[in-house]
Design an enzyme around this catalytic site. Structure first.
Site, PDB file in Angstrom:
ATOM      1  N   ASP A   1      -0.846  54.673  31.827  1.00 19.88           N
ATOM      2  CA  ASP A   1      -1.395  54.555  33.191  1.00 19.88           C
ATOM      3  C   ASP A   1      -0.407  55.126  34.212  1.00 19.88           C
ATOM      4  O   ASP A   1       0.788  55.245  33.937  1.00 19.88           O
ATOM      5  CB  ASP A   1      -1.744  53.082  33.494  1.00 19.88           C
ATOM      6  CG  ASP A   1      -0.503  52.189  33.599  1.00 19.88           C
ATOM      7  OD1 ASP A   1       0.364  52.473  34.453  1.00 19.88           O
ATOM      8  OD2 ASP A   1      -0.416  51.194  32.850  1.00 19.88           O
TER       9      ASP A   1
ATOM     10  N   THR B   1       6.982  44.389  26.893  1.00 22.92           N
ATOM     11  CA  THR B   1       6.706  45.104  25.639  1.00 22.92           C
ATOM     12  C   THR B   1       7.031  44.187  24.463  1.00 22.92           C
ATOM     13  O   THR B   1       8.037  43.487  24.472  1.00 22.92           O
ATOM     14  CB  THR B   1       7.496  46.433  25.547  1.00 22.92           C
ATOM     15  OG1 THR B   1       7.234  47.027  24.264  1.00 22.92           O
ATOM     16  CG2 THR B   1       8.980  46.276  25.757  1.00 22.92           C
ATOM     17  N   SER B   2       6.147  44.208  23.456  1.00 22.18           N
ATOM     18  CA  SER B   2       6.314  43.294  22.320  1.00 22.18           C
ATOM     19  C   SER B   2       7.390  43.761  21.359  1.00 22.18           C
ATOM     20  O   SER B   2       7.765  43.034  20.445  1.00 22.18           O
ATOM     21  CB  SER B   2       4.984  43.153  21.575  1.00 22.18           C
ATOM     22  OG  SER B   2       4.593  44.414  21.070  1.00 22.18           O
TER      23      SER B   2
ATOM     24  N   ASN C   1       9.853  39.308  29.903  1.00 23.38           N
ATOM     25  CA  ASN C   1       8.550  39.311  29.233  1.00 23.38           C
ATOM     26  C   ASN C   1       7.849  37.979  29.486  1.00 23.38           C
ATOM     27  O   ASN C   1       8.485  36.994  29.863  1.00 23.38           O
ATOM     28  CB  ASN C   1       8.745  39.520  27.725  1.00 23.38           C
ATOM     29  CG  ASN C   1       7.518  40.087  27.046  1.00 23.38           C
ATOM     30  OD1 ASN C   1       7.106  41.208  27.328  1.00 23.38           O
ATOM     31  ND2 ASN C   1       6.892  39.306  26.167  1.00 23.38           N
ATOM     32  N   LEU C   2       6.557  37.988  29.264  1.00 23.90           N
ATOM     33  CA  LEU C   2       5.802  36.753  29.443  1.00 23.90           C
ATOM     34  C   LEU C   2       6.360  35.651  28.553  1.00 23.90           C
ATOM     35  O   LEU C   2       6.454  34.492  28.950  1.00 23.90           O
ATOM     36  CB  LEU C   2       4.327  37.008  29.110  1.00 23.90           C
ATOM     37  CG  LEU C   2       3.362  35.870  29.383  1.00 23.90           C
ATOM     38  CD1 LEU C   2       3.348  35.522  30.866  1.00 23.90           C
ATOM     39  CD2 LEU C   2       1.955  36.239  28.917  1.00 23.90           C
TER      40      LEU C   2
ATOM     41  N   HIS D   1       4.624  57.943  25.527  1.00 26.92           N
ATOM     42  CA  HIS D   1       3.402  57.957  24.718  1.00 26.92           C
ATOM     43  C   HIS D   1       2.296  58.782  25.381  1.00 26.92           C
ATOM     44  O   HIS D   1       1.116  58.577  25.100  1.00 26.92           O
ATOM     45  CB  HIS D   1       2.918  56.524  24.449  1.00 26.92           C
ATOM     46  CG  HIS D   1       3.841  55.757  23.539  1.00 26.92           C
ATOM     47  ND1 HIS D   1       3.806  54.390  23.382  1.00 26.92           N
ATOM     48  CD2 HIS D   1       4.845  56.192  22.718  1.00 26.92           C
ATOM     49  CE1 HIS D   1       4.741  54.008  22.515  1.00 26.92           C
ATOM     50  NE2 HIS D   1       5.383  55.081  22.105  1.00 26.92           N
TER      51      HIS D   1
HETATM   52  N1  APR Z   1       4.023  39.900  32.292  1.00 31.14           N
HETATM   53  C1  APR Z   1       4.970  40.230  31.397  1.00 31.14           C
HETATM   54  N2  APR Z   1       4.726  40.422  30.084  1.00 31.14           N
HETATM   55  C2  APR Z   1       3.462  40.268  29.673  1.00 31.14           C
HETATM   56  C3  APR Z   1       2.402  39.927  30.546  1.00 31.14           C
HETATM   57  C4  APR Z   1       2.729  39.726  31.919  1.00 31.14           C
HETATM   58  N3  APR Z   1       1.809  39.394  32.815  1.00 31.14           N
HETATM   59  N4  APR Z   1       1.259  39.835  29.817  1.00 31.14           N
HETATM   60  C5  APR Z   1       1.584  40.122  28.555  1.00 31.14           C
HETATM   61  N5  APR Z   1       2.914  40.377  28.445  1.00 31.14           N
HETATM   62  C6  APR Z   1       3.693  40.742  27.263  1.00 31.14           C
HETATM   63  C7  APR Z   1       3.191  40.160  25.962  1.00 31.14           C
HETATM   64  O1  APR Z   1       3.770  38.884  25.760  1.00 31.14           O
HETATM   65  C8  APR Z   1       3.681  41.177  24.938  1.00 31.14           C
HETATM   66  O2  APR Z   1       4.981  40.854  24.465  1.00 31.14           O
HETATM   67  O3  APR Z   1       3.585  42.141  27.106  1.00 31.14           O
HETATM   68  C9  APR Z   1       3.746  42.484  25.742  1.00 31.14           C
HETATM   69  C10 APR Z   1       2.677  43.496  25.379  1.00 31.14           C
HETATM   70  O4  APR Z   1       2.855  43.923  24.055  1.00 31.14           O
HETATM   71  P1  APR Z   1       1.884  45.012  23.378  1.00 31.14           P
HETATM   72  O5  APR Z   1       0.471  44.633  23.623  1.00 31.14           O
HETATM   73  O6  APR Z   1       2.314  45.161  21.973  1.00 31.14           O
HETATM   74  O7  APR Z   1       2.169  46.344  24.232  1.00 31.14           O
HETATM   75  P2  APR Z   1       3.357  47.394  24.082  1.00 31.14           P
HETATM   76  O8  APR Z   1       4.615  46.744  23.639  1.00 31.14           O
HETATM   77  O9  APR Z   1       3.387  48.173  25.330  1.00 31.14           O
HETATM   78  O10 APR Z   1       2.811  48.311  22.918  1.00 31.14           O
HETATM   79  C11 APR Z   1       3.551  49.441  22.526  1.00 31.14           C
HETATM   80  O11 APR Z   1       1.781  50.131  21.096  1.00 31.14           O
HETATM   81  O12 APR Z   1      -0.331  50.826  20.360  1.00 31.14           O
HETATM   82  C12 APR Z   1       0.632  50.929  21.215  1.00 31.14           C
HETATM   83  O13 APR Z   1       0.908  53.048  22.061  1.00 31.14           O
HETATM   84  C13 APR Z   1       0.606  51.726  22.426  1.00 31.14           C
HETATM   85  O14 APR Z   1       2.361  52.044  24.032  1.00 31.14           O
HETATM   86  C14 APR Z   1       1.719  51.094  23.201  1.00 31.14           C
HETATM   87  C15 APR Z   1       2.658  50.570  22.114  1.00 31.14           C
END
Ligand code: APR
Length: 247
Positions: A99, A182-183, A208-209, A114
């Site tokens: 985004d 990010t997870s 992180n959350l 990405h």
């Molecule tokens: N504030 C902070 N953190 C948050 C919030 C929030 N409001 N809501 C959710 N989270 C956290 C979750 O606890 C989780 O640890 O954001 C994280 C999101 O993790 P993912 O869904 O795995 O996203 P991401 O880490 O960006 O994924 C990495 O995987 O498939 C892909 O290419 C895609 O770029 C992406 C990559």
């Protein structure tokens, strides 16, 4: 060595969690995209070769929903833009998000590892075009004329992320590494924290959350919604200078 740079650079790795409060779903939370859609079908080269129409329809629909939602940057994106504008040293945002919310908030130094929304690429000639148009299996490449080879310019599983040279250069001279929303399950991004920790005097913080599986790799942790935890952390760095990171 980051000591050569003063004030030390800051690298901010962001993931889907930072955009969650702007109304964009994450991938792996219970309501996340990969719990609703089979990623093998829509985010791998194998999926593309198996069924291009399925892949293109998925991204066409996602693009439509994204546009309709009229998403806007939130307080966490805004705070990072302020950090870049006010901090005396380099601030590099390395985002896994496609985004445009960091740019909409005013951040200038953003690396989309990405890929990004609003770009398409020809699989035949590799030309990247800015485009918000929907794609179909008979779409024609304006550069080489190939039919059915246009795809979103998004990195799928198994593909090489973008801007890695610039990213590792920034990591190698940063004094503070922040990972936000990010997870930590997708590499190489998940490995950046260990990469920077090979050097002495680098501070690493997870915002992180909730704690992630990578939490033990970070020295500092701040948990809560990004809009609540990122702005005060940024203000602390701006108020206290590089000492706020504690390195
Ligand atoms: N504030 C902070 N953190 C948050 C919030 C929030 N409001 N809501 C959710 N989270 C956290 C979750 O606890 C989780 O640890 O954001 C994280 C999101 O993790 P993912 O869904 O795995 O996203 P991401 O880490 O960006 O994924 C990495 O995987 O498939 C892909 O290419 C895609 O770029 C992406 C990559």
């Amino acid at each position: 060595m980051h000591q050569d740079y003063f004030p030390p650079g800051i690298v901010v790795l962001t993931g889907a969690g930072i955009s969650k409060e702007s109304g964009i779903d994450t991938f792996r939370d219970p309501d996340g995209l990969w719990n609703r859609v089979n990623l093998e079908d829509v985010a791998t080269l194998e999926g593309w070769h198996r069924d291009k129409k399925k892949v293109l329809d998925f991204y066409n629909e996602a693009r439509g929903l994204f546009r309709a939602a009229q998403v806007a940057p939130n307080a966490a994106h805004d705070a990072l833009a302020r950090l870049e504008a006010k901090y005396g040293g380099d601030v590099t945002i390395v985002t896994q998000n496609i985004d445009p919310l960091h740019e909409m908030a005013g951040s200038k130094n953003v690396l989309h590892m990405h890929g990004r929304e609003g770009e398409i690429r020809c699989m035949k000639c590799s030309t990247v075009f800015p485009s918000d148009a929907d794609l179909a299996i008979d779409s024609v490449c304006a550069k080489c004329g190939a039919v059915g080879e246009l795809r979103p310019n998004i990195v799928w599983f198994g593909e090489q992320p973008m801007h890695l040279d610039e990213i590792y250069a920034a990591l190698d001279k940063c004094g503070l590494f922040m990972a936000i929303g990010t997870s930590g399950q997708v590499y190489p991004a998940a490995g950046f924290v260990l990469h920077v920790r090979r050097r002495a005097r680098v501070r690493t913080v997870e915002l992180n959350l909730e704690p992630t599986e990578n939490q033990t790799l970070f020295q500092d942790h701040i948990y809560g919604p990004a809009t609540r935890i990122v702005p005060p952390y940024v203000e602390r760095i701006l108020a206290e200078g590089w000492k706020a990171g504690g390195w």
